[in-house]
Design an enzyme around this catalytic site. Structure first.
Site, PDB file in Angstrom:
ATOM      1  N   GLY A   5       0.660  -1.332   0.105  1.00 11.00           N
ATOM      2  CA  GLY A   5       0.270   0.131   0.285  1.00 11.00           C
ATOM      3  C   GLY A   5       1.068   1.479  -0.061  1.00 11.00           C
ATOM      4  O   GLY A   5       1.224   1.600   0.346  1.00 11.00           O
ATOM      5  N   THR A 131       4.570   1.983   6.635  1.00  8.86           N
ATOM      6  CA  THR A 131       3.360   1.079   6.654  1.00  8.86           C
ATOM      7  C   THR A 131       2.347   2.698   7.402  1.00  8.86           C
ATOM      8  O   THR A 131       2.879   2.727   8.515  1.00  8.86           O
ATOM      9  CB  THR A 131       3.577   0.070   6.796  1.00  8.86           C
ATOM     10  OG1 THR A 131       1.343   0.340   7.575  1.00  8.86           O
ATOM     11  CG2 THR A 131       4.133  -0.674   7.903  1.00  8.86           C
ATOM     12  N   ASP A 133       0.602   1.086   8.899  1.00  7.44           N
ATOM     13  CA  ASP A 133       0.470   0.740   9.950  1.00  7.44           C
ATOM     14  C   ASP A 133       1.196   0.353  11.689  1.00  7.44           C
ATOM     15  O   ASP A 133       0.670   0.082  12.615  1.00  7.44           O
ATOM     16  CB  ASP A 133      -0.451  -0.565   9.653  1.00  7.44           C
ATOM     17  CG  ASP A 133      -1.265  -0.755   8.235  1.00  7.44           C
ATOM     18  OD1 ASP A 133      -2.155   0.298   8.067  1.00  7.44           O
ATOM     19  OD2 ASP A 133      -1.245  -1.823   7.417  1.00  7.44           O
ATOM     20  N   GLY A 176      -5.308   0.126   9.827  1.00  4.32           N
ATOM     21  CA  GLY A 176      -4.368  -0.304  10.557  1.00  4.32           C
ATOM     22  C   GLY A 176      -4.358  -1.850  10.586  1.00  4.32           C
ATOM     23  O   GLY A 176      -3.243  -2.239  11.759  1.00  4.32           O
ATOM     24  N   ARG A 177      -4.830  -2.446   9.689  1.00  3.74           N
ATOM     25  CA  ARG A 177      -5.145  -3.950   9.667  1.00  3.74           C
ATOM     26  C   ARG A 177      -5.157  -4.340  11.106  1.00  3.74           C
ATOM     27  O   ARG A 177      -6.286  -3.911  12.357  1.00  3.74           O
ATOM     28  CB  ARG A 177      -4.069  -4.161   9.068  1.00  3.74           C
ATOM     29  CG  ARG A 177      -4.241  -4.126   7.563  1.00  3.74           C
ATOM     30  CD  ARG A 177      -3.090  -4.946   6.498  1.00  3.74           C
ATOM     31  NE  ARG A 177      -1.671  -5.103   6.968  1.00  3.74           N
ATOM     32  CZ  ARG A 177      -1.174  -5.941   6.540  1.00  3.74           C
ATOM     33  NH1 ARG A 177      -2.004  -6.843   6.064  1.00  3.74           N
ATOM     34  NH2 ARG A 177       0.114  -6.013   7.068  1.00  3.74           N
ATOM     35  N   ARG A 272     -23.602   8.262  15.085  1.00  4.11           N
ATOM     36  CA  ARG A 272     -22.885   8.373  13.840  1.00  4.11           C
ATOM     37  C   ARG A 272     -21.428   8.185  13.645  1.00  4.11           C
ATOM     38  O   ARG A 272     -20.933   8.023  14.428  1.00  4.11           O
ATOM     39  CB  ARG A 272     -23.052  10.069  13.228  1.00  4.11           C
ATOM     40  CG  ARG A 272     -24.790  10.387  12.843  1.00  4.11           C
ATOM     41  CD  ARG A 272     -25.053  10.626  12.187  1.00  4.11           C
ATOM     42  NE  ARG A 272     -26.299  10.967  11.815  1.00  4.11           N
ATOM     43  CZ  ARG A 272     -27.156  10.969  12.806  1.00  4.11           C
ATOM     44  NH1 ARG A 272     -27.764   9.878  13.145  1.00  4.11           N
ATOM     45  NH2 ARG A 272     -28.493  11.950  12.388  1.00  4.11           N
ATOM     46  N   GLN A 280      -6.287   8.545   5.055  1.00  4.14           N
ATOM     47  CA  GLN A 280      -5.176   8.356   5.914  1.00  4.14           C
ATOM     48  C   GLN A 280      -3.637   8.255   4.904  1.00  4.14           C
ATOM     49  O   GLN A 280      -2.951   8.442   5.728  1.00  4.14           O
ATOM     50  CB  GLN A 280      -5.359   7.070   6.645  1.00  4.14           C
ATOM     51  CG  GLN A 280      -6.282   7.827   8.092  1.00  4.14           C
ATOM     52  CD  GLN A 280      -7.222   5.911   8.349  1.00  4.14           C
ATOM     53  OE1 GLN A 280      -6.279   5.585   9.503  1.00  4.14           O
ATOM     54  NE2 GLN A 280      -8.113   5.297   7.910  1.00  4.14           N
ATOM     55  N   ARG A 281      -3.612   7.210   3.439  1.00  5.15           N
ATOM     56  CA  ARG A 281      -2.602   7.005   2.865  1.00  5.15           C
ATOM     57  C   ARG A 281      -1.765   8.149   1.494  1.00  5.15           C
ATOM     58  O   ARG A 281      -1.221   8.515   1.428  1.00  5.15           O
ATOM     59  CB  ARG A 281      -2.983   6.262   2.058  1.00  5.15           C
ATOM     60  CG  ARG A 281      -3.009   5.092   3.168  1.00  5.15           C
ATOM     61  CD  ARG A 281      -2.664   3.559   2.728  1.00  5.15           C
ATOM     62  NE  ARG A 281      -2.710   3.426   0.996  1.00  5.15           N
ATOM     63  CZ  ARG A 281      -3.179   1.974   0.559  1.00  5.15           C
ATOM     64  NH1 ARG A 281      -3.779   0.979   1.634  1.00  5.15           N
ATOM     65  NH2 ARG A 281      -3.820   1.583  -0.068  1.00  5.15           N
TER      66      ARG A 281
HETATM   67  O1  F6P Z   1      -1.227  -1.423   4.826  1.00 10.29           O
HETATM   68  C1  F6P Z   1      -2.071  -0.410   4.291  1.00 10.29           C
HETATM   69  C2  F6P Z   1      -3.208  -0.262   4.814  1.00 10.29           C
HETATM   70  O2  F6P Z   1      -3.997   0.901   4.534  1.00 10.29           O
HETATM   71  C3  F6P Z   1      -3.733  -1.006   6.119  1.00 10.29           C
HETATM   72  O3  F6P Z   1      -4.696  -0.184   7.004  1.00 10.29           O
HETATM   73  C4  F6P Z   1      -5.762  -1.332   5.136  1.00 10.29           C
HETATM   74  O4  F6P Z   1      -6.596  -2.054   5.982  1.00 10.29           O
HETATM   75  C5  F6P Z   1      -5.659  -1.706   3.530  1.00 10.29           C
HETATM   76  O5  F6P Z   1      -3.577  -1.040   3.555  1.00 10.29           O
HETATM   77  C6  F6P Z   1      -5.720  -1.389   2.594  1.00 10.29           C
HETATM   78  O6  F6P Z   1      -5.495  -1.994   1.854  1.00 10.29           O
HETATM   79  P1  F6P Z   1      -6.797  -1.424   0.278  1.00 10.29           P
HETATM   80  O7  F6P Z   1      -6.017  -0.204   0.273  1.00 10.29           O
HETATM   81  O8  F6P Z   1      -5.859  -2.840  -1.242  1.00 10.29           O
HETATM   82  O9  F6P Z   1      -7.801  -1.271   0.303  1.00 10.29           O
END
Ligand code: F6P
Length: 365
Positions: A5, A131, A133, A176-177, A272, A280-281
């Site tokens: 990711g 990561t 996470d 965060g998996r 809600r 977050q990414r």
């Molecule tokens: O490992 C990074 C992450 O953003 C996790 O927090 C999340 O569960 C996963 O990747 C989401 O993956 P994708 O981008 O394949 O939906």
């Protein structure tokens, strides 16, 4: 190469690798595209200092990435069924065709596990942990975590005013998996009232008790921060999607809605939920991640020059170290339920929804 990711700081690490390779060591750099897919399909481009100029502040990765491709487990459609085959020899052939002496892999635990296996086949490898996470062992922090934390914390901050104005419970689901780092730290930094993470099993009654306790203190709203990997009281995680052929096929997501629904029946407030997701990414890396990326990139090059193979650069306190990739990927770095961060959060009254929180609530009554 960048794999897994994406996250803020990958480009900053690429920049540091290329600039130190060119300026300091007089080396040539080749970038492989789209993670391990580029090594399988021989998709590459030369990377000179001009190519990495101006990318320090850009999120994502100019090389592209993928969290689906594992050269040791490539899907093949047969006449009857789909099977998987080991194509790692194709990767070795690609590397040799390009005259590659060593491979720097900027990746999380999945990509670093693949890198380690390539290392066992004789490819000199250095890993850089990235990561959001923050679940890679052997390093205090991974690249991208600080940037994701900053976005997540801002989300907690922003939910406060709307929750307080409407006297609502706002549930914020974070990524965060299977590790609770983002939820725990954003929850503490943003002043979340309840934090639910995979490492601490929770019960709805305990969460509700924490919220009702706040009402007795005149607080008619609460913010619940939940990690996507937190387990429902039944012990189940909530799965959004299964992506076959991905090295880690399970994509988590949806627990925020489940919790909001369950709490709605237990507290006299509207509930809600918000899923922050891939926000977050995205975006520019924080100054901390730019620094870390630059330190990791330069250290990775130095490790290769020193003849080190099979190591991952790591942050240990404030020092950059090297650890064997095998040690880093052998187990997930999880939040310690009895560790310092959870303890300080409990000390300021944060509810984790477990038995301990319940007795703390009763004591505060
Ligand atoms: O490992 C990074 C992450 O953003 C996790 O927090 C999340 O569960 C996963 O990747 C989401 O993956 P994708 O981008 O394949 O939906």
């Amino acid at each position: 190469m960048t794999a897994g990711g994406d996250c803020p700081g990958m480009n900053a690490a690429l920049r540091a690798i290329v600039k130190s390779a060119v300026y300091r060591h007089g080396l040539q750099v080749t970038g492989f595209l789209d993670g391990f897919a580029g090594l399988l399909a021989d998709q590459a481009r030369p990377l000179g200092s001009d190519d990495v100029s101006g990318i320090l502040t850009q999120g994502g990765t100019i090389l592209g990435t993928s969290n689906r491709d594992d050269p040791f487990h490539v899907p093949v459609q047969g006449p009857v069924a789909r099977t998987h085959v080991d194509r790692s020899d194709v990767v070795l052939a690609t590397l040799s065709r390009h005259g590659i002496d060593a491979l720097v892999v900027i990746g999380g635990d999945g990509s670093l596990t693949i890198a380690q296996r390539l290392g066992q086949k004789g490819v000199p490898i250095i890993g850089i942990p990235k990561t959001i996470d923050n679940d890679v062992s052997g390093t205090d922090l991974s690249l991208g975590f600080d940037s994701a934390l900053s976005v997540a914390t801002e989300a907690v901050d922003r939910l406060h005013s709307t929750a307080a104005s409407h006297h609502r419970i706002m549930v914020l689901e974070l990524m965060g998996r299977h590790a609770g780092w983002i939820a725990l730290e954003a929850g503490i930094a943003g002043g979340g009232d309840v934090i639910l993470i995979p490492e601490i099993p929770f019960r709805y009654e305990s969460v509700a008790e924490g919220i009702l306790n706040r009402v007795k203190r005149g607080r008619r709203f609460s913010i619940v921060v939940v990690a996507e990997g937190a387990k429902c009281p039944s012990g189940r995680t909530v799965v959004r999607e299964i992506i076959e052929d991905s090295p880690d096929p399970v994509r988590l997501g949806g627990i925020g809605a489940v919790i909001a629904h369950a709490l709605g029946a237990l507290v006299p407030f509207e509930v809600r939920y918000v899923v922050l997701g891939h926000l977050q990414r995205g975006g520019s890396p924080t100054p901390f991640d730019r620094m870390l990326a630059t330190r990791f990139g330069v250290a990775a090059l130095q490790a290769l020059i020193d003849g080190d193979q099979g190591s991952m650069v790591a942050l240990n306190g404030n020092r950059i170290d090297r650890v064997p990739i095998g040690d880093a990927v052998s187990k997930r770095k999880s939040v310690d339920p009895a560790g310092e961060r959870v303890t300080i959060a409990r000390s300021i009254g944060t509810v984790f929804g477990d038995e301990q929180s319940l007795s703390e609530c009763k004591r505060a009554d």
